[in-house]
Design an enzyme around this catalytic site. Sequence first.
Site, short mmCIF file in Angstrom:
data_model
loop_
_atom_site.label_atom_id
_atom_site.label_comp_id
_atom_site.label_asym_id
_atom_site.label_seq_id
_atom_site.Cartn_x
_atom_site.Cartn_y
_atom_site.Cartn_z
N LYS A 1 44.28 47.10 7.50
CA LYS A 1 45.29 46.07 7.76
C LYS A 1 46.19 45.95 6.53
O LYS A 1 45.95 46.55 5.48
CB LYS A 1 44.64 44.71 8.03
CG LYS A 1 43.55 44.68 9.10
CD LYS A 1 44.09 44.84 10.51
CE LYS A 1 42.96 44.79 11.52
NZ LYS A 1 43.41 45.15 12.88
N SER B 1 46.94 47.98 16.00
CA SER B 1 47.16 46.75 15.23
C SER B 1 48.13 46.94 14.07
O SER B 1 48.71 45.96 13.58
CB SER B 1 45.83 46.21 14.70
OG SER B 1 45.27 47.08 13.75
#
EC number: 3.4.21.89
Length: 549
Positions: A255, A159
Amino acid sequence: MDYFLTYSVYVLIISVLMGLSTWKLFKIMGYNPLFAFVPFYNYYIVLKETGHSKWWAILSYLPIIGPIMMTVFHLFLMSHFGKSSFVQKLLTIILPFIYMASVNYSKDPEVQKEELYLTNEEHLEKKKDTFVGSITFAVVFATVIHIFVTQPFGIPTGSMERTLMVGDFLFVNKWSYGYRMPMRPVAIPFLQGTIMDTGEKGNPKDDPKSYVEGVKLPYLRLLQLKKPKKNDIVVFNYPQDSVHTAIDRKDPYVKRCVAVAGDVLEFRAGKLSINGKPEQILGDQQMQHKYIATTGSQLDIPALYRTYGFLPVQEVQTQNGFLYDFQGLTDKTAKEIRELPQIIELKEHIWEKDTPGVSYKVNAARDAYTKNIDTTQSIFPINKGWNQDWYGPLRIPKKGDVVTLNQETLPEYQWIISEYEHHHLENKNGKIFIDGKEATQYTIQQDYYMMIGDNRDASLDARFFGFVPEENIVGSPMFTWLSVEGLFADNSSTYQPAGKTIRWDRMFKATNTGELHKTSYWWVAVLILGLFFGWDYIMKLFKKKEEDI
């Protein structure tokens, strides 16, 4: 204050148990029996009388470390009174205050006298104790670093490609945004949430926990000199982890923070804007997109992988050739792949506007992808009908915001009210109740953030699980200490690289600078090793000096 009050109660209970189970032993050792009830000082006396480093007493009541050190100190004390058989040690470990009380209240407990001359077996036993002490010191030192300074994390998914790569292992600075105190003080070191995974057939909620759920402390963050800002790479605990109720035991995620409290976030055709302005792209941030390739013949995926590195792809054979779903191509990579002779068409995939989040599956008979509603990855909030590429505008809640509550806005705020800010929320007969009182407004009690992966089309991020509370934030990555290609299986890709290869060029490089050329942190590794072995050596010299005196 709630944290320290709860912690003080915890210390008081342990100290009372220690005192009630050992006061007579303290008296026999020549001390006032009341000293057995005094936190820290009671264990200082135990270490002094048993000939161990007295400074260890500082660790006796610390979260997570404390229970380990107490167990070691209890073993020292029982051995001092001649209780050193395997069964006696086992009882000391599993029933500490009960077994110590049985010794304490026995008729005539006596201190084990030391002989001037030791037998060979006694010499071996003493060497064994010294070895065990060294191992204990190593475990405690690593635990202190792990809990209070920095913690290692691995990257199992793509990701954050290609900023953070699958197989990267990071050291995370727990003081970046203030240190979050442990909320479950009785836990097994180095384990995040569970001791072991019972497998796919079992319920994850039934997996044995690595912590004691019943002993809990409230949220507290110390020395918060700054908060996450836009473009920071942040490690946080997954907000909607349903397995663990303890915030600091939920699964760790990493993230990029794309929006902070008070910002307005929006995706339009896959392009992100914050407060109406296009996002800032940093030097080390390679934007990637999902592409669908139609080919007349099969591509050499292993060769492409060797050329471009991370390349998650699904390959499906059709009547007229092949379809390839590339989940993360940069503009440059897409341009080069488009020029391959097998490529008929390579098209960036953009979700249709006003279409709820869907998944694509290949219909081989029609040589095309067909839409299928994906109920496992609902877009947040569930009532907006947004998707990954057309998302928002959405305002990120800020501490002190007063928000309107109705049936339209409730999906946006229900997790905040009930799970993150711990109120009893009810929605019945068209009315909303908070802690039993009807409510049409709610005041936000902490800041929230939007965390989204750099590999936007292959990222389970805030577009799915929603706002990240400030209390879930762990810290920020400092550097990559190890990077191994092929270590983790990639379920998003048909191709899996053969073997495992260390990426030497990524090791001990900074990870959160935004710069294209990363700073090397080899010196940090040398410093940590120096501190460990240096401190151990100094303590041994100090102990030898005490023995000579």
